[in-house]
Design a protein around this motif. Structure first.
Motif, PDB file in Angstrom:
ATOM      1  N   PRO A  23       5.749   0.586  -3.495  1.00  0.00           N
ATOM      2  CA  PRO A  23       4.603   1.091  -2.719  1.00  0.00           C
ATOM      3  C   PRO A  23       3.593   1.836  -3.577  1.00  0.00           C
ATOM      4  O   PRO A  23       3.951   2.641  -4.444  1.00  0.00           O
ATOM      5  CB  PRO A  23       5.265   2.011  -1.691  1.00  0.00           C
ATOM      6  CG  PRO A  23       6.600   2.340  -2.258  1.00  0.00           C
ATOM      7  CD  PRO A  23       7.018   1.175  -3.078  1.00  0.00           C
ATOM      8  N   GLY A  24       2.310   1.569  -3.290  1.00  0.00           N
ATOM      9  CA  GLY A  24       1.244   2.138  -4.082  1.00  0.00           C
ATOM     10  C   GLY A  24       1.206   3.654  -4.068  1.00  0.00           C
ATOM     11  O   GLY A  24       0.920   4.286  -5.095  1.00  0.00           O
ATOM     12  N   ASP A  25       1.476   4.272  -2.918  1.00  0.00           N
ATOM     13  CA  ASP A  25       1.421   5.738  -2.866  1.00  0.00           C
ATOM     14  C   ASP A  25       2.492   6.362  -3.747  1.00  0.00           C
ATOM     15  O   ASP A  25       2.272   7.399  -4.380  1.00  0.00           O
ATOM     16  CB  ASP A  25       1.508   6.245  -1.427  1.00  0.00           C
ATOM     17  CG  ASP A  25       2.749   5.777  -0.684  1.00  0.00           C
ATOM     18  OD1 ASP A  25       3.506   4.935  -1.215  1.00  0.00           O
ATOM     19  OD2 ASP A  25       2.964   6.245   0.450  1.00  0.00           O
ATOM     20  N   LEU A  26       3.655   5.714  -3.835  1.00  0.00           N
ATOM     21  CA  LEU A  26       4.720   6.223  -4.699  1.00  0.00           C
ATOM     22  C   LEU A  26       4.355   6.039  -6.172  1.00  0.00           C
ATOM     23  O   LEU A  26       4.569   6.934  -6.997  1.00  0.00           O
ATOM     24  CB  LEU A  26       6.025   5.499  -4.378  1.00  0.00           C
ATOM     25  CG  LEU A  26       7.281   5.985  -5.107  1.00  0.00           C
ATOM     26  CD1 LEU A  26       7.568   7.429  -4.757  1.00  0.00           C
ATOM     27  CD2 LEU A  26       8.477   5.106  -4.744  1.00  0.00           C
ATOM     28  N   LEU A  27       3.777   4.887  -6.508  1.00  0.00           N
ATOM     29  CA  LEU A  27       3.357   4.646  -7.893  1.00  0.00           C
ATOM     30  C   LEU A  27       2.266   5.636  -8.305  1.00  0.00           C
ATOM     31  O   LEU A  27       2.293   6.173  -9.418  1.00  0.00           O
ATOM     32  CB  LEU A  27       2.845   3.215  -8.046  1.00  0.00           C
ATOM     33  CG  LEU A  27       3.860   2.086  -7.792  1.00  0.00           C
ATOM     34  CD1 LEU A  27       3.203   0.725  -7.985  1.00  0.00           C
ATOM     35  CD2 LEU A  27       5.066   2.226  -8.711  1.00  0.00           C
ATOM     36  N   ASP A  28       1.324   5.879  -7.396  1.00  0.00           N
ATOM     37  CA  ASP A  28       0.240   6.817  -7.709  1.00  0.00           C
ATOM     38  C   ASP A  28       0.779   8.235  -7.888  1.00  0.00           C
ATOM     39  O   ASP A  28       0.305   8.989  -8.751  1.00  0.00           O
ATOM     40  CB  ASP A  28      -0.813   6.803  -6.596  1.00  0.00           C
ATOM     41  CG  ASP A  28      -1.596   5.498  -6.552  1.00  0.00           C
ATOM     42  OD1 ASP A  28      -1.610   4.778  -7.581  1.00  0.00           O
ATOM     43  OD2 ASP A  28      -2.173   5.198  -5.494  1.00  0.00           O
ATOM     44  N   ALA A  29       1.753   8.604  -7.090  1.00  0.00           N
ATOM     45  CA  ALA A  29       2.321   9.946  -7.191  1.00  0.00           C
ATOM     46  C   ALA A  29       2.947  10.193  -8.563  1.00  0.00           C
ATOM     47  O   ALA A  29       2.961  11.328  -9.055  1.00  0.00           O
ATOM     48  CB  ALA A  29       3.369  10.159  -6.091  1.00  0.00           C
ATOM     49  N   PRO A  83       0.795  -1.245   0.000  1.00  0.00           N
ATOM     50  CA  PRO A  83       0.000   0.000   0.000  1.00  0.00           C
ATOM     51  C   PRO A  83       0.819   1.283   0.000  1.00  0.00           C
ATOM     52  O   PRO A  83       0.594   2.171  -0.819  1.00  0.00           O
ATOM     53  CB  PRO A  83      -0.841  -0.124   1.277  1.00  0.00           C
ATOM     54  CG  PRO A  83      -0.871  -1.584   1.587  1.00  0.00           C
ATOM     55  CD  PRO A  83       0.457  -2.108   1.135  1.00  0.00           C
ATOM     56  N   THR A  84       1.779   1.401   0.928  1.00  0.00           N
ATOM     57  CA  THR A  84       2.483   2.671   1.099  1.00  0.00           C
ATOM     58  C   THR A  84       3.973   2.444   1.333  1.00  0.00           C
ATOM     59  O   THR A  84       4.411   1.328   1.623  1.00  0.00           O
ATOM     60  CB  THR A  84       1.934   3.459   2.303  1.00  0.00           C
ATOM     61  OG1 THR A  84       2.266   2.743   3.514  1.00  0.00           O
ATOM     62  CG2 THR A  84       0.421   3.634   2.207  1.00  0.00           C
ATOM     63  N   LEU A  85       4.727   3.532   1.240  1.00  0.00           N
ATOM     64  CA  LEU A  85       6.153   3.468   1.551  1.00  0.00           C
ATOM     65  C   LEU A  85       6.352   3.048   3.003  1.00  0.00           C
ATOM     66  O   LEU A  85       7.260   2.267   3.313  1.00  0.00           O
ATOM     67  CB  LEU A  85       6.806   4.826   1.299  1.00  0.00           C
ATOM     68  CG  LEU A  85       8.281   4.941   1.680  1.00  0.00           C
ATOM     69  CD1 LEU A  85       9.133   3.943   0.919  1.00  0.00           C
ATOM     70  CD2 LEU A  85       8.773   6.377   1.451  1.00  0.00           C
ATOM     71  N   GLY A  86       5.500   3.541   3.901  1.00  0.00           N
ATOM     72  CA  GLY A  86       5.605   3.137   5.306  1.00  0.00           C
ATOM     73  C   GLY A  86       5.417   1.636   5.470  1.00  0.00           C
ATOM     74  O   GLY A  86       6.106   1.007   6.277  1.00  0.00           O
ATOM     75  N   ASP A  87       4.489   1.057   4.702  1.00  0.00           N
ATOM     76  CA  ASP A  87       4.297  -0.396   4.763  1.00  0.00           C
ATOM     77  C   ASP A  87       5.527  -1.130   4.250  1.00  0.00           C
ATOM     78  O   ASP A  87       5.924  -2.162   4.808  1.00  0.00           O
ATOM     79  CB  ASP A  87       3.068  -0.798   3.928  1.00  0.00           C
ATOM     80  CG  ASP A  87       1.772  -0.320   4.552  1.00  0.00           C
ATOM     81  OD1 ASP A  87       1.581  -0.532   5.758  1.00  0.00           O
ATOM     82  OD2 ASP A  87       0.945   0.271   3.830  1.00  0.00           O
TER      83      ASP A  87
END
Length: 292
Positions: A184-190, A120-124
């Motif tokens: 991570p999904g948030d990085l891909l979405d960005a 999901p995220t970089l934190g994950d």
């Protein structure tokens, strides 16, 4: 040979040499009970990390992981001690009074590997790296210090995240082919990365930008490691030695940047030997930063 064929130590060493050559090389800089303990630790890690390659679908993998959880908590003298890796890691845990929680957490984190769920995220991603890669470095440092807390938790945390991100970037072509994505999904979405294009092996400017960001994040963790590594106990150095390969590999990942989905990045065995040997000797003379 460092251990006789047929023994748990010999089996563990062979497993590490075959499937985790970088950590195998670091064993050249240890000896005696510490080497046996590290061999057991790294062999246990490979038993868990390779689960997806061994099982046909997630359910057998879940069953395999539960067997390992039960094995770690079994009483002394249990039948599981006949298993060469199980017996060796249980002996190592007992001899060094290692806590069981990090081993169980490592297994739990690796459940992610059995499925094709997105990260999901970089934190994950950093949390996953911490529970799998960082904890391995910390446990190795404890074994090298005969069970004492070496005060390396923060250094191990950053070292493990940098090492794990580098390894996942190297494995990107292979993971994408089986529709598994650790980016991570948030990085891909960005960056507007299309996942289906990644799975199809099509490198886009958006993907290259996301990969460049992850390289920079890995390097930030290496910088954090350098600020803490000067206080490493001398005997704990071999636990961190594989991390010295991270910077050269990140540089090669940047050079392959034109097509990160179809280019395999590695160093030759001779190069790895040289980098570890050089880092070991510099670190022993007080230049701990050579490890990172």
């Amino acid at each position: 040979m460092w251990a006789k064929d047929g023994t748990g130590d010999g089996h563990c060493l062979s497993l590490v040499r075959k499937f985790d050559f970088d950590r195998y090389l670091s064993l050249l800089y240890t000896g005696g009970a510490a080497r046996d303990g590290l061999s057991a630790l790294y062999a246990f890690n490979m038993e868990i990390a390779r689960a997806r390659e061994i099982v046909s679908d997630p359910m057998p993998g879940e069953i395999r992981f539960q067997w390992w959880r039960d094995t770690l908590e079994a009483p002394a003298g249990a039948d599981v001690d006949q298993h060469p890796v199980a017996g060796a890691i249980r002996q190592t845990i007992a001899a060094n009074s290692l806590p069981l929680a990090p081993f169980v957490n490592l297994i739990d984190a690796r459940v992610f590997d059995l499925y094709d769920d997105p990260m999901p995220t970089l934190g994950d991603l950093e949390g996953y790296a911490g529970e799998t890669s960082s904890v391995l470095i910390q446990l190795a440092a404890m074994i090298l210090c005969q069970g004492r807390d070496p005060g390396t938790a923060e250094a191990a945390g950053h070292a493990g995240v940098a090492y794990a991100i580098t390894g996942l970037l190297r494995a990107l072509p292979w993971h994408a082919r089986r529709r598994q994505l650790y980016l991570p999904g948030d990085l891909l979405d960005a960056h507007g990365v299309d996942r289906e294009q990644v799975f199809a092996g099509k490198t886009t400017p958006a993907l290259k930008a996301a990969v460049a960001d992850l390289v920079a994040i890995a390097r930030r963790h290496l910088d954090e490691l350098r600020q803490r590594i000067g206080d490493l106990p001398r005997e704990a150095i071999p636990a961190f030695l594989p991390v010295c390969l991270t910077e050269p590999l990140l540089s090669r990942i940047e050079k392959r940047g034109e097509d990160p989905l179809n280019t395999v990045v590695d160093l030759s065995p001779l190069s790895k030997h040289w980098i570890l040997w050089r880092s070991w000797h510099r670190a022993r003379k007080g230049c701990r930063s050579s490890i990172a």
